[in-house]
Write an enzyme that holds these catalytic residues in place. Sequence first.
Site, PDB file in Angstrom:
ATOM      1  N   CYS A 136      15.901  93.583  -6.350  1.00 21.20           N
ATOM      2  CA  CYS A 136      15.488  94.651  -5.441  1.00 21.20           C
ATOM      3  C   CYS A 136      16.229  95.937  -5.787  1.00 21.20           C
ATOM      4  O   CYS A 136      17.421  96.065  -5.501  1.00 21.20           O
ATOM      5  CB  CYS A 136      15.786  94.213  -4.007  1.00 21.20           C
ATOM      6  SG  CYS A 136      15.564  95.515  -2.806  1.00 21.20           S
ATOM      7  N   CYS A 139      17.665  97.850  -2.870  1.00 19.77           N
ATOM      8  CA  CYS A 139      18.880  97.275  -2.261  1.00 19.77           C
ATOM      9  C   CYS A 139      20.099  97.436  -3.170  1.00 19.77           C
ATOM     10  O   CYS A 139      21.180  97.761  -2.702  1.00 19.77           O
ATOM     11  CB  CYS A 139      18.712  95.781  -2.001  1.00 19.77           C
ATOM     12  SG  CYS A 139      17.095  95.276  -1.524  1.00 19.77           S
ATOM     13  N   ASP A 140      19.934  97.152  -4.449  1.00 17.31           N
ATOM     14  CA  ASP A 140      21.091  97.040  -5.347  1.00 17.31           C
ATOM     15  C   ASP A 140      21.212  98.165  -6.370  1.00 17.31           C
ATOM     16  O   ASP A 140      22.179  98.203  -7.132  1.00 17.31           O
ATOM     17  CB  ASP A 140      21.030  95.696  -6.097  1.00 17.31           C
ATOM     18  CG  ASP A 140      21.070  94.526  -5.126  1.00 17.31           C
ATOM     19  OD1 ASP A 140      21.788  94.630  -4.120  1.00 17.31           O
ATOM     20  OD2 ASP A 140      20.383  93.522  -5.371  1.00 17.31           O
TER      21      ASP A 140
END
Length: 309
Positions: A136, A139-140
Amino acid sequence: MNKMHVYDMIVVGGGPGGYTAALYAARAGLDVVVLEKLSAGGQMALTEEIDNYPGFEAGIDGITLAEKMQQQAERFGAKTEYAQVERMDLSAVPKLLETSEGTFYARTVVLATGANPRELGIADEDALVGRGVAYCAACDGMRYRGKTVVVVGGGNSAAADALLLSRIAKQVILVHRRDTLRATKVYHEPLMQAENLEFRWNSTVAELLHEGKLTGVKLKDVKTGEETEIPCDGVFISVGRKPATELVRGQLELDKSGYVAADETTRTSLPGVYAVGDVRTKPLRQVVTAAADGATAVHMAEEFLSGGA
Ligand code: NAP
């Protein structure tokens, strides 16, 4: 919780399909609860900016949109229970759901469990999650500021991830097993224009190179068989989704890819059970189509509850 309470509707999963179902159910006067294991939003909550959900002319981030959907449903009396569903008996009367927080019963069930990222299935992939392997970008991605990353895939997710990462990382290498993208045209030009983004066509990731954490990938040219090593700090795997249908396998008809077989009515092979959003067979998995499913499911459930099909 009253153990013998029988809801009119249990919604499993608090993404856009789930909370739209809850909103419509609550407004229709049904006694409805959403079972959500973590927090509202599902995959949507992992999306940095949503520009194609109508009504938000400047775009909106997935977490905020998720919170708004939850609050809107709760305003009309829908409840949320933070519980992990462990087993369902969808043929029982009433339908039974065993969860981490006890057993829930309902006359109808809306499955809104969505789909999770698909893995490449290569050696050490699991072990390197959080140590260079990610699924993701929203997200990261920030962990890779100024670094070199590989994105694997050729669909909308890979295209969106590569674009997002091109604004964060020093260099992005998009690895795709064919020589054209599956992603919609809207992504093509921005990808071509990103100066720090390069394509590796007809290539797959054959190996993850690591010394405790990821140090690079070994690519294989699918036409020539030639292998090359690319040093990198991260690899984002964006090769599609797999539906979250483990709990209903053997109870509901699934299609050959594992999605719940359900048409536009959202009705499944069991009466009183509806599948909405990414978990069902459908041509386009988007927030707007999930939300539409949620509304339809309640319409069908109302017919069922009043003695119809
Ligand atoms: P997708 O459209 O199914 O694309 C998956 C990509 O990964 C394909 O290019 C596929 O290659 C490749 N792939 C699959 N397995 C692979 C493997 N083992 N090794 C290497 N490559 C592999 O999946 P998605 O991009 O995650 O999108 C899922 C759904 O969400 C779609 O309906 C999409 O439209 C939607 N979505 C929309 C947006 C948006 O509109 N902004 C953003 C994200 C997702 P092939 O091309 O060779 O099959």
